[in-house]
Scaffold this motif. Sequence first.
Motif, short mmCIF file in Angstrom:
data_model
loop_
_atom_site.label_atom_id
_atom_site.label_comp_id
_atom_site.label_asym_id
_atom_site.label_seq_id
_atom_site.Cartn_x
_atom_site.Cartn_y
_atom_site.Cartn_z
N UNK A 170 21.91 31.59 33.83
CA UNK A 170 20.88 30.79 33.17
C UNK A 170 19.49 31.22 33.63
N UNK A 171 19.32 31.38 34.93
CA UNK A 171 18.01 31.76 35.47
C UNK A 171 17.59 33.16 35.05
N UNK A 172 18.57 34.04 34.80
CA UNK A 172 18.28 35.39 34.30
C UNK A 172 17.96 35.38 32.82
N UNK A 173 18.16 34.24 32.17
CA UNK A 173 17.91 34.16 30.73
C UNK A 173 19.09 34.58 29.90
N UNK A 174 20.26 34.69 30.51
CA UNK A 174 21.44 35.16 29.80
C UNK A 174 22.20 34.11 29.03
N UNK A 175 21.89 32.84 29.24
CA UNK A 175 22.53 31.78 28.48
C UNK A 175 21.66 30.53 28.47
N UNK A 176 21.97 29.64 27.55
CA UNK A 176 21.25 28.38 27.43
C UNK A 176 22.12 27.26 27.98
N UNK A 177 21.48 26.28 28.60
CA UNK A 177 22.20 25.11 29.08
C UNK A 177 21.63 23.87 28.44
N UNK A 178 22.53 22.98 28.05
CA UNK A 178 22.15 21.68 27.51
C UNK A 178 22.93 20.62 28.28
N UNK A 179 22.40 19.41 28.27
CA UNK A 179 23.08 18.30 28.90
C UNK A 179 22.73 17.03 28.16
#
Length: 82
Positions: free
Chosen positions: A32-41
């Motif tokens: 996530x921090x590398x920008x490789x995926x999105x996180x939602x909650x």
Amino acid sequence: MRDGYLVDSCVFLRWYVEQPGWEHAREVRAEFLRGGLRLSTVDCSRFELANLLRLKGLLHGRLTTDHLVAAARSLDDLDVAI
């Protein structure tokens, strides 16, 4: 960017407190921090995370108050989507 994940507060807890599954949770955080995926909650995760950090981290001596506050704010600071 890869697809994203809907993440529960227990996963976010493992970013800061070592519990079973913490290795995978931190791999997700790194991606996530590398920008490789999105996180939602869900919106209540912010409250749940603060409580879990208190129960599992602060009260067991695994986190200081300053670390707890920083970790609890991290979902907003990192712009995790709701």
